[in-house]
Every structure is written in C-alpha cells, then in structure tokens.
Design a protein around this motif. Structure first.
Motif, PDB file in Angstrom:
ATOM      1  N   ILE A 529       0.831  -1.209   0.000  1.00  0.00           N
ATOM      2  CA  ILE A 529       0.000   0.000   0.000  1.00  0.00           C
ATOM      3  C   ILE A 529       0.864   1.257   0.000  1.00  0.00           C
ATOM      4  N   ARG A 530       1.977   1.206   0.723  1.00  0.00           N
ATOM      5  CA  ARG A 530       2.859   2.378   0.764  1.00  0.00           C
ATOM      6  C   ARG A 530       3.386   2.722  -0.630  1.00  0.00           C
ATOM      7  N   LYS A 531       3.500   1.714  -1.500  1.00  0.00           N
ATOM      8  CA  LYS A 531       4.004   1.961  -2.865  1.00  0.00           C
ATOM      9  C   LYS A 531       2.900   2.410  -3.818  1.00  0.00           C
ATOM     10  N   GLN A 532       1.665   2.303  -3.364  1.00  0.00           N
ATOM     11  CA  GLN A 532       0.533   2.495  -4.267  1.00  0.00           C
ATOM     12  C   GLN A 532       0.265   3.976  -4.530  1.00  0.00           C
ATOM     13  N   LYS A 533       0.195   4.350  -5.813  1.00  0.00           N
ATOM     14  CA  LYS A 533      -0.183   5.718  -6.166  1.00  0.00           C
ATOM     15  C   LYS A 533      -1.662   5.921  -5.849  1.00  0.00           C
ATOM     16  N   PRO A 534      -2.049   7.076  -5.325  1.00  0.00           N
ATOM     17  CA  PRO A 534      -3.478   7.355  -5.121  1.00  0.00           C
ATOM     18  C   PRO A 534      -4.217   7.333  -6.454  1.00  0.00           C
ATOM     19  N   VAL A 535      -5.471   6.951  -6.402  1.00  0.00           N
ATOM     20  CA  VAL A 535      -6.248   6.807  -7.637  1.00  0.00           C
ATOM     21  C   VAL A 535      -6.388   8.138  -8.365  1.00  0.00           C
ATOM     22  N   LEU A 536      -6.469   9.245  -7.637  1.00  0.00           N
ATOM     23  CA  LEU A 536      -6.571  10.548  -8.291  1.00  0.00           C
ATOM     24  C   LEU A 536      -5.339  10.819  -9.149  1.00  0.00           C
ATOM     25  N   GLN A 537      -4.162  10.545  -8.612  1.00  0.00           N
ATOM     26  CA  GLN A 537      -2.934  10.769  -9.366  1.00  0.00           C
ATOM     27  C   GLN A 537      -2.900   9.890 -10.622  1.00  0.00           C
ATOM     28  N   LYS A 538      -3.282   8.631 -10.471  1.00  0.00           N
ATOM     29  CA  LYS A 538      -3.296   7.718 -11.628  1.00  0.00           C
ATOM     30  C   LYS A 538      -4.236   8.224 -12.714  1.00  0.00           C
ATOM     31  N   TYR A 539      -5.435   8.625 -12.311  1.00  0.00           N
ATOM     32  CA  TYR A 539      -6.432   9.016 -13.312  1.00  0.00           C
ATOM     33  C   TYR A 539      -6.069  10.354 -13.951  1.00  0.00           C
ATOM     34  N   ALA A 540      -5.531  11.259 -13.156  1.00  0.00           N
ATOM     35  CA  ALA A 540      -5.119  12.543 -13.725  1.00  0.00           C
ATOM     36  C   ALA A 540      -4.022  12.338 -14.774  1.00  0.00           C
ATOM     37  N   GLU A 541      -3.059  11.487 -14.463  1.00  0.00           N
ATOM     38  CA  GLU A 541      -1.991  11.208 -15.430  1.00  0.00           C
ATOM     39  C   GLU A 541      -2.553  10.596 -16.709  1.00  0.00           C
ATOM     40  N   LEU A 542      -3.565   9.731 -16.572  1.00  0.00           N
ATOM     41  CA  LEU A 542      -4.169   9.112 -17.746  1.00  0.00           C
ATOM     42  C   LEU A 542      -4.861  10.161 -18.615  1.00  0.00           C
ATOM     43  N   LEU A 543      -5.647  11.033 -17.996  1.00  0.00           N
ATOM     44  CA  LEU A 543      -6.379  12.029 -18.778  1.00  0.00           C
ATOM     45  C   LEU A 543      -5.444  13.048 -19.402  1.00  0.00           C
ATOM     46  N   ILE A 544      -4.379  13.372 -18.709  1.00  0.00           N
ATOM     47  CA  ILE A 544      -3.389  14.302 -19.288  1.00  0.00           C
ATOM     48  C   ILE A 544      -2.724  13.660 -20.496  1.00  0.00           C
ATOM     49  N   SER A 545      -2.402  12.366 -20.392  1.00  0.00           N
ATOM     50  CA  SER A 545      -1.781  11.672 -21.525  1.00  0.00           C
ATOM     51  C   SER A 545      -2.735  11.561 -22.707  1.00  0.00           C
ATOM     52  N   GLN A 546      -4.050  11.512 -22.433  1.00  0.00           N
ATOM     53  CA  GLN A 546      -5.046  11.437 -23.503  1.00  0.00           C
ATOM     54  C   GLN A 546      -5.396  12.807 -24.066  1.00  0.00           C
ATOM     55  N   GLY A 547      -4.902  13.859 -23.419  1.00  0.00           N
ATOM     56  CA  GLY A 547      -5.218  15.207 -23.882  1.00  0.00           C
ATOM     57  C   GLY A 547      -6.593  15.688 -23.468  1.00  0.00           C
ATOM     58  N   VAL A 548      -7.229  14.995 -22.532  1.00  0.00           N
ATOM     59  CA  VAL A 548      -8.562  15.396 -22.068  1.00  0.00           C
ATOM     60  C   VAL A 548      -8.461  16.649 -21.205  1.00  0.00           C
ATOM     61  N   VAL A 549      -7.460  16.713 -20.342  1.00  0.00           N
ATOM     62  CA  VAL A 549      -7.164  17.910 -19.554  1.00  0.00           C
ATOM     63  C   VAL A 549      -5.659  18.145 -19.631  1.00  0.00           C
ATOM     64  N   ASN A 550      -5.236  19.331 -19.243  1.00  0.00           N
ATOM     65  CA  ASN A 550      -3.797  19.585 -19.143  1.00  0.00           C
ATOM     66  C   ASN A 550      -3.428  19.826 -17.687  1.00  0.00           C
ATOM     67  N   GLN A 551      -2.154  19.882 -17.411  1.00  0.00           N
ATOM     68  CA  GLN A 551      -1.679  20.002 -16.032  1.00  0.00           C
ATOM     69  C   GLN A 551      -2.212  21.255 -15.336  1.00  0.00           C
ATOM     70  N   PRO A 552      -2.171  22.447 -15.984  1.00  0.00           N
ATOM     71  CA  PRO A 552      -2.705  23.637 -15.307  1.00  0.00           C
ATOM     72  C   PRO A 552      -4.189  23.515 -14.960  1.00  0.00           C
TER      73      PRO A 552
END
Length: 819
Positions: A529-552
C-alpha cells in the motif's frame, strides 16, 4: 431480404444426429417461426431460391432433411450437406442434374459422401465454442484483475478455472488446439460479443471474452434463473465498445475524484491526531454514489435514502449529501456545547436530510443518510423500513420515486447475520422496497482480520446470491470501470426493481482508524500500500496523456476545492453551539418546531361514543365480503365476538380491534408486523380471514369499517426479529401520524432484536434526538408454554428505562440509608 438469407448460418449448430429428436419434439410443442438471425452478407443472387417468399418452404425442407435425409430430393440433400460442411455462401447450391444424368456422377456429391464424417467434428467444435463462451460468463470473474494491490484478486479461490483459456494448451479441454484459433465459428444467441457480426475467428472470440469478463470488472450473474435478466447483463458487458466516455464525462469524474481526495487530505492536515475513519484507498466511492444517484434521478427517482457504516461518512456527507462544510468541520471542536437534546455521538455516526437540485438531471432530489450506531449493518433494515414508508405515503407502489442505497464493509457484509435477514425481506410483499443498490467498500480486511480468517465464501458478497442479485466486482483503481458499473447497477434497479451489488475492490491506506498501526498485523499488505499511487494521481496522469485535460487545468481544479475547504474552515470557527437537530435524518416538521419542541402539548379528548365502538365490534364479528367461506372454528370465534358486543363486554382481542378501528376512522394509518400477527400466535386476533375454497383469497375486515378510513396494514413477517424490528423502526421514522407496531411472537423473542432496542430505541431521544413512535407488543403466553415462553422479560425494559431516566435527572433513592 438479406436477413432472411440464413439457412447456412442456421443449419450448422443443428446437424448432429443427436439433435434431431429434440428438434422434432420442439416442432410438436410450439409453432415455428422463421427468426431473423445475424448471417452472411453475401448477395441473395448467389442462391436465388433463398428469398422471403420461399423461406417457410426452405425451412420445412430443412427440418424434413434433419429427420430423414432421404425424404427430400437429392439436390436438397446436397445443398444441406454442403451448407453444413462449411461451404461458402453461393457455393452450397448445385443445379439439379438432368433426368438422364446419374446423381452419383456429380463430383460434389461424391465429395460430400466422403466428407460426411467431418460434419460431426464441425458440430462438436461449434458446441465447444459455445461451452467456452458460457465458461467465461460463469467463471471469468475468477481471473479478472480486480485487486489494485495485486495480492488476492478479491476472491479467496487461488486456483485458475480449467475452462478459462489462460494459455493455448487449455484449448485441449474443449477438444480444440492452436490450429483452430483462426477458424471462424458462428456465435450463439446467448452472447453479444459479436456486435453486428454473427461469426468470428476463435482467436477473436477469446479476446473479446477476456475484454468483457477478465479485465477490471468481474460479473457474477449466471446463477440468475431468468433468461431476460441474464441477456440484459450480457448485453451491458459484452457488446464491443460499450464502455465509452465523452471527454466531458471524464472531466466530471476527475473533478469528483479531486473533491473526494482533497477533502480527506484537508481533514488530515487540520486534524492529524483525530479519528475520522477516512476514505483513503477508496476515494472512488464518491463518484460511484453520485453516479448511482444521477442515473436514478434520470430514471425518475426523487428521494434516495442511504445507510452506511462510519468509514467515509464525513466525505459522503460533504460531497454527496452536500452538508455545509463548516457544520462538519466544527464537529472537530471539542469545546462545542450542545444547545438541545441529544448527546449526538462521534461525528462519523451522525445522519442528515437534505433536498437539493441534482446538477446533472436538473431535477429536485431529496437525500437522507440514516444515523447509525457502531453495530455494523444494524442500520440496513432501518433504511429499508424508512424507504418502504416513504413509498407507502407517496403512493409509490413500484419503487419508481423512492429508493434506497446501502453501503457496507466487506468483513461486516460477510459476517453480520442482519445482512442475510435484510436481503430476505427484499421480495416479500409487505417489505419489498423494489430493489436496493448495495455498494461494498471492499478494503480486503476487517479491523485487523485477514479475509482468509473472516469468511468461508470466496467473495464477501456471496450472501447476495440467495436473492438472485447480480454482483458486479470492480477494481476501484479504475474510476471509469467503477462509474460504468454504477450506471449499470442503477439501470438494473430501475428496469427490474431487484437488488444489485457493486463490490468496490480497494484497500485501506491507513489502519482501522487514523491512529491505528496496521503494520503490526498486515506488514506485507501495507508495504504494498505504501508503494501504491493514489487513484486521483493515476487518473489525472491518464487524462493528461489522452489530452482530455492539461496540467494547469488539473491544478486549478485542486486549488478551487482547497479554497472552498479553507473558507469553510474559517467560518466553522464561529460555531460555538452544536445543534443536534441539524443532523436529523427524518425530521417531522409538522410535529416539532425548529427548536425540536412539540408544536402542541395539549391532548385532545380520546373518548369514543358507544355507537362507533358497537360498529367496530359488529364488523370484527362478521365477514364483510360476499361469497366468502371461512373455517367453521372461526365462525364460532366471530359469533363469540358478536355476543360480547351485545353484552357490552370485551376481551383483549376485541379491545385491540376497537382501539385500532377508532384510529383508522381518524385517518391514522396502522401497520402491525411480526411473526404470524395476522391470526395471532394464540389464535386471538384473526385480522385476516382466508377463504376456505379459493387459494390466496383473503379479507381484512378492518379495512371495511368506514368509506374514508385510513388503511390498515397487517402482515406476517419472515421468521426474523432483529431485521423486522429494525424495518418497522425505520417505517415509524417517516411520519408521526401513524401507529407502527411490531409484535414478538412470544414476549421473550425480543432478545434476538435486542440490538435495535439497545442502540436505536432506548437511547433514541437522548442520543440521536430520534423522532420515532414505534410500539413493541410483547405477549407473555402464560398458557403452559414453559418458562421460556412465560415472560416478556420486563426487567430488561425497566433497567433500560432507569438508565435513560438517570441520564436525564437523578432517580430517587429507593433503599433505606445505611446505618
């Protein structure tokens, strides 16, 4: 016409000689129709005799050929053999030979005679593929990737099913091998993996089955004994490309995850040493619940009643019910003083009632979260009873306007017997709420108890199988899969009005509470669990990679919600007084003032004129329905009642009848529930009469007293005390203008309902400011039933009364002073 060109597609599964008898029987049992079947798209001209006008004739020929190949012309025999041997469209048909030509000279006919043994192999292969498809539908969930931690995959069965193709060598189980992977097979009507295609290569069939059943969603539904319901579920999960989301839907999901995650992080920053039973590890619960509510609102629901344990309650209050954040934050201030009755309880046990606009559907929706004690799952039947009452009072006989959502923990769902008792009320006529959506926050652990020590079933949700509820397991680290499953669950409930379970397979980032150290007992799990990325971080990275949202944009969404929390925290410091009435889950606005005081302390006269009492007694001693045959013994009982009315005397049963009848005349609804209450355990009541000649024909005389009377509901319950008393307690919450009674079959039977009495009824006002008028009937049964049935144990109730009174004011000393 293209749809009617089906013979070749239709013949192949039916060529085995063993099926001929079955088909023949089917023809006798029911009229045949020439059904439209997904088929080849070759032009009709390839075999011009296959047209809409000739389809019935061709079908008759085909069935005749199946029963006896010699009963049709040789040219038809050749055609049907070719079609079954795998001939491509347009090549199965052979022109009839001239009369002078011997059929045996035709090369194709000679080929068919030699190829006949392959027909059986072809049929066997098609049947094998159908078995393979069914295996994925039944057991695919066992190999689905459900556990975000990759430890247990959610179930305790570590063996791989032999009939799931996890490697090519397993094809041998079906009599297939690697060379068959590129062969094309026709799909049965019990699968939707083909989409618009009726046949697929075996390799593609396996791939699509894996996508449907072995990814982040595991579906248990094949135990359901209704074909329509099974087909509905298959279509929702097998249809190619069905789980698609628009960019706007993805951004909404991300925003909801931001709120869920940042709320917990805000509490952790501000009150790091406080217990809050946070949602870390299952932050996706908030979007999940909002999705169920959105979809249900879209389907017409305008009142949702919820029950849940303490984990995540503050987050649900804030981001689903939308309780004011300052009201939640001020609960952490130990200096708050109570301004009204009620000790409250820890903040993560409180309830709430709120009416608002649903932003997705733009419709009004009322949300009620029922307060609950630490007894996990005890609130389940209470929620169901309140839901039933709200449906009753608004005339919602099908559950289209009012529904319930129950949240559970995995260990409690498997371990608490009240879960089973509540499920078994789900389809009973007087108790059904027409479908509940159950959401399990599956932390894969109890307090410190490993699932392997906590249950005997593979899944914590297996108890739901007893009522044919579909179970959707989903990996909580895949938010889109979670949202899709929740949409399907809400649609299921709206379509079939039956229970459904969503099992959110997640983890618990902290210990049982924020002060607990989980490494004491689960070191390997918590290292992972200590190694596990939070689900928000995982999903944000996915949407940023898809171009759905950007980092700002993502950071702006976080900053916006953080600001909302900070401003609410500043306002919360101005709160100095705790008002428990603000946390009521079932307010009675017409009965109490805003300060929680009764609107009137006066009591109207309760006397009745003798004319009304006589009328009630006469109805109680008669059968107010024509052509209704009652039991001879009951005729004597009713005659005795009539004589008592004439003599102006009453026994207990008649007095009860008159009391109930007088309330019904005043418009007060009465609901009497419990084991065998319709007749009465001592054959004293007989409020429901049964026609001795017609099954299920009954009469309730008390509903025939006056034209405009209130309804009288009397219902035999299941053999449950804990669950049914909880249900009736919930029913009594909804309105003060009703008399809701639960009767123990014998007085001592209340002991298995003691949790409801101890946790909800006895401290109801002092602890929860509970507004409830439940009445308990506890007959003694002093009729030679033995010591177990001779007492309602009144000492228990006297002790509880003394405890309640002592918390309000000192009791007088009854003992003489010591010398």
């Amino acid at each position: 016409m293209l749809k009617l060109r089906t013979c070749a597609a239709k013949l192949r599964p039916l060529t085995a000689s063993q099926t001929v008898k079955t088909i023949s029987q089917h023809r006798l049992a029911a009229p045949r129709t020439f059904q439209q079947i997904r088929c080849y798209s070759a032009p009709v001209a390839a075999e011009p005799f296959l047209s809409g006008t000739s389809s019935n004739y061709v079908e008759e020929m085909y069935y005749a050929w199946l029963e006896n190949p010699k009963s049709v012309h040789k040219s038809w025999d050749i055609f049907f053999r070719n079609a079954n041997a795998g001939a491509a469209p347009g090549t199965a048909y052979q022109s009839p030979p001239p009369l002078s030509t011997s059929l045996s000279t035709l090369p194709q006919a000679q080929f068919l005679v030699q190829a006949q043994p392959n027909v059986d192999k072809l049929v066997e292969d098609h049947l094998a593929v159908q078995s393979l498809i069914r295996a994925y539908q039944i057991r695919g969930h066992h190999v689905a990737q459900l556990d975000p931690l990759g430890i247990l995959d959610a179930d305790l069965d570590s063996s791989l099913p032999a009939d799931i193709i996890t490697s090519t060598d397993k094809l041998g189980f079906y009599g297939l091998d690697e060379s068959d992977l590129d062969k094309v097979f026709h799909l049965p009507t019990t699968t939707f993996i083909g989409g618009n295609e009726s046949a697929l290569p075996l390799r593609e069939i396996i791939r699509r089955l894996e996508m449907a059943y072995c990814q982040h969603i595991g579906v248990e539904f094949m135990f359901i004994n209704d074909l329509e319901q099974c087909q509905w579920i298959r279509q929702k999960f097998e249809t190619p490309g069905i789980m698609q989301f628009t960019n706007e839907e993805k951004r909404t999901l991300l925003a909801r995850l931001v709120r869920s995650t940042r709320f917990e992080e805000f509490l952790h920053r501000k009150w790091s040493s406080e217990k809050r039973f946070g949602l870390e590890g299952c932050e996706v619960l908030i979007p999940a619940l909002k999705t169920i509510i959105d979809k249900s609102s879209e389907k017409g629901v305008d009142y949702v009643i919820m029950g849940m344990p303490h984990r995540g309650r503050l987050n649900v209050l804030a981001n689903v019910i939308r309780k004011e954040l300052e009201q939640i934050f001020c609960q952490f201030d130990s200096k708050l003083e109570a301004a009204d009755e009620g000790s409250g309880d820890v903040k993560y046990h409180l309830g709430m009632y709120h009416r608002r606009i649903n932003r997705v559907t733009d419709r009004n929706i009322t949300l009620s979260l029922v307060a609950n004690p630490s007894h996990l799952e005890a609130a389940d039947p209470v929620v169901q009873g309140k839901t039933k009452a709200e449906q009753f009072y608004c005339g919602d006989t099908e559950g289209k306007k009012v529904m319930s959502i129950l949240l559970h923990g995995d260990a409690a769902f498997a371990g608490q017997g009240i879960v089973y008792e509540t499920f078994h009320l789900s389809d009973l006529p007087s108790y059904t709420t027409h479908g509940t959506v159950h959401v399990v926050v599956n932390n894969q652990i109890g307090f410190t108890t490993d699932p392997r020590m906590a249950r005997s079933s593979p899944y914590p949700t297996d108890v739901a199988r007893v009522v044919n509820a579909p179970i959707f397991h989903v990996n909580a680290d895949d938010p889109e899969a979670v949202v899709y499953v929740c949409n399907v669950a809400a649609e299921w409930r709206s379509t079939f009005h039956k229970d459904v379970v969503v099992d959110l397979v997640c983890y618990r980032r902290n210990g049982h509470n924020e002060m607990d150290e989980p490494m004491f007992t689960q070191p390997l799990m918590y290292k992972q669990i200590r190694k596990q990325k939070p689900v928000l971080q995982k999903y944000a990275e996915l949407l940023i990679s898809q171009g759905v949202v950007n980092q700002p944009e993502y950071e702006e969404e976080i900053a916006k919600y953080d600001k909302i929390c900070e401003e609410a925290h500043a306002r919360s410091k101005d709160e100095k007084i705790l008002h428990i009435k603000h946390w009521l889950d079932s307010p009675w606005p017409g009965f109490f003032t805003l300060d929680g005081q009764p609107r009137s302390m006066t009591c109207p006269s309760t006397g009745l004129n003798e004319e009304d009492l006589t009328h009630i007694g006469q109805v109680a001693s008669s059968v107010p329905v024509e052509d209704f045959t009652i039991h001879g013994g009951l005729s004597r009982i009713l005659k005795t009642r009539g004589e008592m009315v004439k003599n102006r005397t009453v026994d207990w049963a008649l007095a009860e009848y008159m009391a109930f009848g007088s309330l019904l005349k005043e418009g007060i609804h009465i609901r009497l529930s419990g084991q065998d209450v319709e007749r009465g355990t001592f054959s004293h009541r007989h409020h429901v009469l049964h026609d001795q000649n017609v099954d299920k024909r009954t009469c309730i005389p008390m509903n025939h007293l006056w034209p405009n009377q209130a309804p009288y509901t009397v219902c035999n319950s299941s053999l449950s005390e804990y669950g049914v008393l909880g249900f009736e307690l919930g029913f009594a919450m909804a309105s003060p203008n009703a008399l809701v009674l639960w009767e123990a079959q014998f007085g001592d039977f209340h002991n298995t309902a003691q949790c409801i009495i101890d946790q909800f009824i006895c401290p109801g006002q002092a602890k929860w400011v509970r507004q409830n008028g439940i009445v308990l009937l506890l007959p003694h049964g002093m009729e030679g039933m033995g010591p177990e049935h001779s007492s309602a144990r009144p000492e228990r109730f006297l002790q509880m009364l003394a405890a309640v009174l002592s918390s309000a004011r000192p009791l007088p000393c009854l003992d003489p002073p010591l010398p």
